[in-house]
Design a protein around this motif. Structure first.
Motif, PDB file in Angstrom:
ATOM      1  N   SER A 107      30.626  52.939 -29.675  1.00 24.06           N
ATOM      2  CA  SER A 107      30.920  53.129 -31.088  1.00 24.06           C
ATOM      3  C   SER A 107      32.025  52.146 -31.458  1.00 24.06           C
ATOM      4  N   GLU A 113      34.399  60.542 -35.361  1.00 27.06           N
ATOM      5  CA  GLU A 113      33.302  61.456 -35.050  1.00 27.06           C
ATOM      6  C   GLU A 113      32.867  62.208 -36.306  1.00 27.06           C
ATOM      7  N   HIS A 122      27.966  59.994 -32.411  1.00 28.01           N
ATOM      8  CA  HIS A 122      29.102  60.468 -31.619  1.00 28.01           C
ATOM      9  C   HIS A 122      29.082  61.999 -31.533  1.00 28.01           C
ATOM     10  N   ARG A 126      28.475  64.674 -28.166  1.00 19.87           N
ATOM     11  CA  ARG A 126      29.401  65.726 -27.742  1.00 19.87           C
ATOM     12  C   ARG A 126      28.744  67.105 -27.766  1.00 19.87           C
ATOM     13  N   THR A 133      30.146  60.219 -22.871  1.00 19.78           N
ATOM     14  CA  THR A 133      31.357  59.467 -23.186  1.00 19.78           C
ATOM     15  C   THR A 133      31.068  58.650 -24.440  1.00 19.78           C
ATOM     16  N   VAL A 134      32.030  58.579 -25.338  1.00 17.39           N
ATOM     17  CA  VAL A 134      31.935  57.696 -26.490  1.00 17.39           C
ATOM     18  C   VAL A 134      33.037  56.658 -26.374  1.00 17.39           C
ATOM     19  N   GLN A 136      35.173  53.823 -28.051  1.00 13.50           N
ATOM     20  CA  GLN A 136      35.597  53.419 -29.388  1.00 13.50           C
ATOM     21  C   GLN A 136      36.533  52.215 -29.293  1.00 13.50           C
ATOM     22  N   SER A 195      36.024  60.895 -25.692  1.00 16.61           N
ATOM     23  CA  SER A 195      35.959  59.584 -26.333  1.00 16.61           C
ATOM     24  C   SER A 195      37.147  58.759 -25.862  1.00 16.61           C
TER      25      SER A 195
END
Length: 302
Positions: A107, A113, A122, A126, A133-134, A136, A195
């Protein structure tokens, strides 16, 4: 990550497998002995020892083959699509239904989010993915050296950077550091289930970037602080679709107002090594900045 024999462990699908982070993630996983399948619309130039699937976010017929047998998936949104959620959310549901357990999304630090577009993706990870995992990251350092990017092209051509960021600062990050965090998120024994806001080691304004590149190039690189309309027109002239250009200018304005003025310890904490500084990356790619200067002096541009 410890190297292991290829063929052991889960199969990792890398969407955007020929892109900036996708190539780097795939290389790191392969070096660690992981089973890797890259996926993109075009096959990579060098496919030796690598599995590849043709993949197009907009063509659902390509999704089943890409996902077949994949336990872990690296998700890179389709390029220059203002709202990728309409394409990505059905794919994610298909991946989960097919047995994928761990999803890692690329992302951006500017996207919260649940916000429209990739922020919805995102939130879906979750809420839906067993392991997730995100990533950023802040803005890529590669924007200044990749000739396909308007900033790099303008530096090489006119010796200019044009933004609506004013004196706002950004924790620019090397794509290699993003890939290092992504590889850990995909291969670590325990899922991260969080994240990661990923930055480089310092926050720089575009004036700072121009000054660093000027020193390396031996010529003046200017940052043009444009108004909103001029910045949008500049991006459109550079080939960016108008809706996406407007979106990018809103991000510039957020930078101007301080939204990206931060650094984090994610790269150090997750990978065990410090993130790369912009000056180090710029010096390693000095030829990118010097090429046009040589042509102007009448020297070789090779």
């Amino acid at each position: 990550m410890r190297a292991r024999a290829a063929g052991d462990g889960p199969l990792v699908l890398i969407t955007g497998g020929t892109g900036t982070t996708g190539r780097a993630v795939a290389a790191r996983l392969a070096a660690a002995g992981a089973r890797v399948r890259t996926a993109s619309r075009a096959a990579p130039a060098d496919r030796e020892g690598a599995e590849h699937a043709r993949f197009d976010w907009a063509d659902a017929a390509t999704h089943e083959g890409a996902l077949r047998g994949a336990d872990r998936v690296y998700l890179v949104a389709p390029a220059m699509v203002e709202d990728p959620s309409a394409l990505m959310l059905p794919f994610i549901e298909r991946a989960l239904a097919g047995g994928a357990r761990r999803l890692v999304l690329l992302s951006a630090s500017a996207v919260a989010e649940g916000s429209p577009g990739i922020g919805l993706v995102h939130r879906a990870l979750r809420e839906r993915a067993p392991e997730w995992t995100v990533l950023q990251p802040s803005w890529f350092m590669q924007n200044f050296i990749d000739p396909r990017h308007p900033h790099a092209a303008a530096i090489a051509g006119r010796g200019e950077l044009t933004t609506a960021t004013g004196s706002g600062r950004v924790g620019f990050v090397d794509a290699g550091d993003i890939a290092a965090v992504a590889a850990r998120a995909l291969l670590d024994g325990a899922p991260h289930n969080t994240s990661h806001v990923i930055t480089g080691p310092e926050a720089l304004s575009y004036d700072d970037v121009a000054a660093i590149v000027s020193r390396i190039a031996g010529r003046t690189i200017r940052h043009i602080d444009a108004g909103e309309d001029d910045a949008r027109a500049y991006l459109i002239r550079a080939g960016i679709p108008a809706p996406y250009a407007a979106f990018l200018v809103t991000l510039d304005l957020a930078i101007r107002d301080g939204a990206e003025d931060r650094v984090t310890d994610v790269v150090q904490r997750v990978t065990g090594r410090a993130p790369r500084a912009f000056g180090d990356l710029a010096r390693a790619h000095a030829h990118v900045f010097l090429r046009d200067a040589g042509a102007r002096r009448g020297g070789s541009a090779a």
